[in-house]
Write a protein that holds these residues in place. Structure first.
Motif, mmCIF file in Angstrom:
data_model
loop_
_atom_site.group_PDB
_atom_site.id
_atom_site.type_symbol
_atom_site.label_atom_id
_atom_site.label_comp_id
_atom_site.label_asym_id
_atom_site.label_seq_id
_atom_site.Cartn_x
_atom_site.Cartn_y
_atom_site.Cartn_z
ATOM 1 N N ALA A 137 0.873 -1.173 0.055
ATOM 2 C CA ALA A 137 0.030 -0.059 -0.069
ATOM 3 C C ALA A 137 0.767 1.461 -0.157
ATOM 4 N N ALA A 138 2.067 1.058 0.875
ATOM 5 C CA ALA A 138 2.806 2.158 0.871
ATOM 6 C C ALA A 138 3.626 2.550 -0.682
ATOM 7 N N TYR A 139 3.982 1.347 -1.466
ATOM 8 C CA TYR A 139 4.673 1.680 -2.670
ATOM 9 C C TYR A 139 3.815 0.787 -3.533
ATOM 10 N N PRO A 140 2.638 1.390 -4.279
ATOM 11 C CA PRO A 140 1.893 0.427 -5.006
ATOM 12 C C PRO A 140 2.734 0.202 -6.232
ATOM 13 N N ASP A 141 2.510 -1.216 -6.687
ATOM 14 C CA ASP A 141 3.037 -1.682 -8.099
ATOM 15 C C ASP A 141 4.618 -1.642 -8.007
ATOM 16 N N GLU A 142 5.127 -1.423 -6.635
ATOM 17 C CA GLU A 142 6.752 -1.376 -6.789
ATOM 18 C C GLU A 142 7.358 -2.371 -5.844
ATOM 19 N N VAL A 143 6.399 -3.116 -5.064
ATOM 20 C CA VAL A 143 6.913 -4.004 -4.224
ATOM 21 C C VAL A 143 6.707 -5.632 -4.719
ATOM 22 N N ASP A 144 7.653 -6.423 -4.848
ATOM 23 C CA ASP A 144 7.508 -7.779 -4.990
ATOM 24 C C ASP A 144 7.468 -8.489 -3.563
ATOM 25 N N ALA A 145 6.608 -8.751 -3.298
ATOM 26 C CA ALA A 145 6.424 -9.534 -1.797
ATOM 27 C C ALA A 145 7.236 -10.649 -1.761
ATOM 28 N N ALA A 146 7.404 -11.318 -2.886
ATOM 29 C CA ALA A 146 8.164 -12.695 -2.683
ATOM 30 C C ALA A 146 9.766 -12.344 -2.577
#
Length: 277
Positions: A197-206
């Motif tokens: 949510a803090a970095y929309p579309d910029e975080v690869d949670a994996a």
């Protein structure tokens, strides 16, 4: 983009040899990085931390360029000793470097101490899937040292976990300059959902995790801390949870630090190590 890789060059501070390799901090998506904002409603004081005590994190090392000048003048990233002759750091610290462009500083938490040991790097492995599937994903690299260092390694985290808080350390910007003595700080763990949510579309949670005080800011890693460790809370079983990677600004509310999540690529790291034996 204004994303800031937490990788440092001390221009005009005696960095001569290896400058071309170090200069990658200011190219590509890291271009036009702005100075740390110390005018917010938090105290930018790593940010918000204190001096590392000798022996607190024996595996914490500095990564720098060979040549003249003190270790302090030549350090631009951090690293973590994970075997007697292997350091884990961030891919973005070394992606355009050769092994000969790099040295590791160990043996003291004060980079101007006479006890600092400088060790050459014999080989280098950058994650093959770095920047895949998105920018800054899988931000890790391994350095094979020319000789072992007299440093206690830290174990790799092997299970994806959630924590109340984590600990990170390095020689990066405190908001008041760059310390000669490593700093450390406790940072609240941020869930994958809040990180995305803090970095929309910029975080690869994996391959990424976040940590920082979302509401108030004030605690974070910063420029110059890249490649260094973020660890589980202190104790006998302290493990390396992540690698300092990127974030917008430093210690800003709503913008947590982003770290490479070691448990997601620990098996790949072990495979590389086995190939080096």
């Amino acid at each position: 983009m204004d994303r800031k890789r937490k990788h440092l060059i001390r221009l005009g501070a005696g960095v001569a040899a290896g400058l071309g390799a170090a200069a990658i901090a200011w190219t590509g998506i890291a271009a036009n990085a702005e100075p740390v904002d110390t005018k917010g409603d938090f105290e930018a004081q790593i940010i918000g931390g204190g001096d590392v005590a000798e022996g607190q994190y024996p595996w914490l090392v500095g990564l720098g360029s060979p040549g003249e000048g003190t270790a302090y003048e030549r350090q631009f990233c951090g690293g973590t000793v994970i075997a007697e002759d292997v350091v884990l750091t961030a891919a973005h610290c070394v992606e355009e470097s050769a092994a000969a462009d790099l040295v590791v500083f160990s043996g003291a938490i004060d980079l101007e101490s006479e006890d600092v040991v400088e060790t050459a790097v014999a080989d280098l492995h950058v994650a093959e899937d770095y920047n895949d599937p998105i920018a800054m994903a899988n931000d890790w690299a391994l350095l094979k040292l020319a000789e072992p260092v007299d440093v206690e390694p830290i174990a790799l985290g092997t299970e994806v976990e959630e924590f109340d808080a984590l600990e990170t350390a390095g020689w990066g910007d405190t908001g008041e300059g760059f310390p000669t003595t490593a700093q450390w700080v406790e940072v609240p763990f941020v869930s994958d959902a809040d990180c995305e949510a803090a970095y929309p579309d910029e975080v690869d949670a994996a391959s990424m995790l976040c940590a920082g005080d979302l509401e108030n800011g004030g605690v974070d890693s910063c420029q110059g801390d890249s490649g260094g460790p973020i660890m589980s809370p202190a104790g006998e079983d302290q493990v390396l949870v992540g690698i300092v990677s990127w974030g917008y600004g430093c210690a800003e509310a709503g913008n947590p630090g982003v770290y490479g999540e070691v448990a997601e690529f620990d098996e790949t790291i072990e495979a590389v190590l086995a190939g080096w034996e």
